[in-house]
Enzyme design. Sequence first.
Site, PDB file in Angstrom:
ATOM      1  N   CYS A 159      37.412  49.522  79.031  1.00  0.00           N
ATOM      2  CA  CYS A 159      38.650  49.171  78.356  1.00  0.00           C
ATOM      3  C   CYS A 159      38.828  50.110  77.176  1.00  0.00           C
ATOM      4  O   CYS A 159      37.874  50.335  76.417  1.00  0.00           O
ATOM      5  CB  CYS A 159      38.601  47.712  77.895  1.00  0.00           C
ATOM      6  SG  CYS A 159      40.141  47.139  77.158  1.00  0.00           S
ATOM      7  N   HIS A 186      43.551  44.199  85.562  1.00  0.00           N
ATOM      8  CA  HIS A 186      42.903  44.376  84.254  1.00  0.00           C
ATOM      9  C   HIS A 186      43.943  44.282  83.136  1.00  0.00           C
ATOM     10  O   HIS A 186      43.751  43.555  82.154  1.00  0.00           O
ATOM     11  CB  HIS A 186      42.194  45.734  84.204  1.00  0.00           C
ATOM     12  CG  HIS A 186      41.555  46.049  82.890  1.00  0.00           C
ATOM     13  ND1 HIS A 186      40.206  45.976  82.686  1.00  0.00           N
ATOM     14  CD2 HIS A 186      42.097  46.445  81.707  1.00  0.00           C
ATOM     15  CE1 HIS A 186      39.935  46.300  81.431  1.00  0.00           C
ATOM     16  NE2 HIS A 186      41.067  46.596  80.815  1.00  0.00           N
ATOM     17  N   GLU A 187      45.049  45.004  83.301  1.00  0.00           N
ATOM     18  CA  GLU A 187      46.102  44.982  82.281  1.00  0.00           C
ATOM     19  C   GLU A 187      46.793  43.618  82.227  1.00  0.00           C
ATOM     20  O   GLU A 187      47.166  43.149  81.157  1.00  0.00           O
ATOM     21  CB  GLU A 187      47.112  46.101  82.513  1.00  0.00           C
ATOM     22  CG  GLU A 187      46.528  47.503  82.431  1.00  0.00           C
ATOM     23  CD  GLU A 187      45.725  47.781  81.168  1.00  0.00           C
ATOM     24  OE1 GLU A 187      46.069  47.252  80.093  1.00  0.00           O
ATOM     25  OE2 GLU A 187      44.736  48.533  81.252  1.00  0.00           O
ATOM     26  N   HIS A 192      45.253  41.248  79.929  1.00  0.00           N
ATOM     27  CA  HIS A 192      45.694  41.390  78.535  1.00  0.00           C
ATOM     28  C   HIS A 192      46.969  40.579  78.277  1.00  0.00           C
ATOM     29  O   HIS A 192      47.186  40.098  77.169  1.00  0.00           O
ATOM     30  CB  HIS A 192      45.936  42.858  78.182  1.00  0.00           C
ATOM     31  CG  HIS A 192      44.685  43.653  77.991  1.00  0.00           C
ATOM     32  ND1 HIS A 192      43.746  43.368  77.024  1.00  0.00           N
ATOM     33  CD2 HIS A 192      44.214  44.747  78.651  1.00  0.00           C
ATOM     34  CE1 HIS A 192      42.759  44.244  77.089  1.00  0.00           C
ATOM     35  NE2 HIS A 192      43.017  45.086  78.068  1.00  0.00           N
TER      36      HIS A 192
END
Length: 176
Positions: A92, A134-135, A138
């Site tokens: 990250c 993954h994003e 967030h």
Amino acid sequence: MELVALDNPLLKKVPEVFDFENDNAEEFATDLMKKMIELKGIGLSANQVGHDKRVFCMGVRNPNTGEEFNRTLFNPLLIGVSDETSLAEEGCLSMPGFRLHISRPTECTIKYFDLNNKETTETFLGLAARVALHEYDHMLGINFTSRVSKLKLNRAIKALDKKVRRFNRRKKENDR
């Protein structure tokens, strides 16, 4: 746009909806993509660079064709994932040098708005799916460290600490 550390409170909350009426989507997407490229990343969320907005960009290259795949997703909503998963190393940008092996679905479908505020539904495969997921994490206020057991996380932290100590020792010896 400045990168924030993984312990920043902004990364622990669900970001605000991107407001197409009061924000310039094209300019925001361009700036976010430039920052991602500058940081040598393949994905970057707005909250990672201090913006409380539900936006992330991704830029990956197909290893088979060399074709680039760039997207900026505004107000994304995950609507489905495959049952098939794969285990791969992830890092990250908000935690440089730290890597973990994460299991993720090999396919995901996300509904989002494009630069022109047009609703789009797209299915991502392979590396693009991994980056998108993954994003998207967030966008939920969570990060990739929550995708592994405490034991694996602690082992990775100890391994990184050992590398840092070794690096500092070598640096100190070279500075003499």
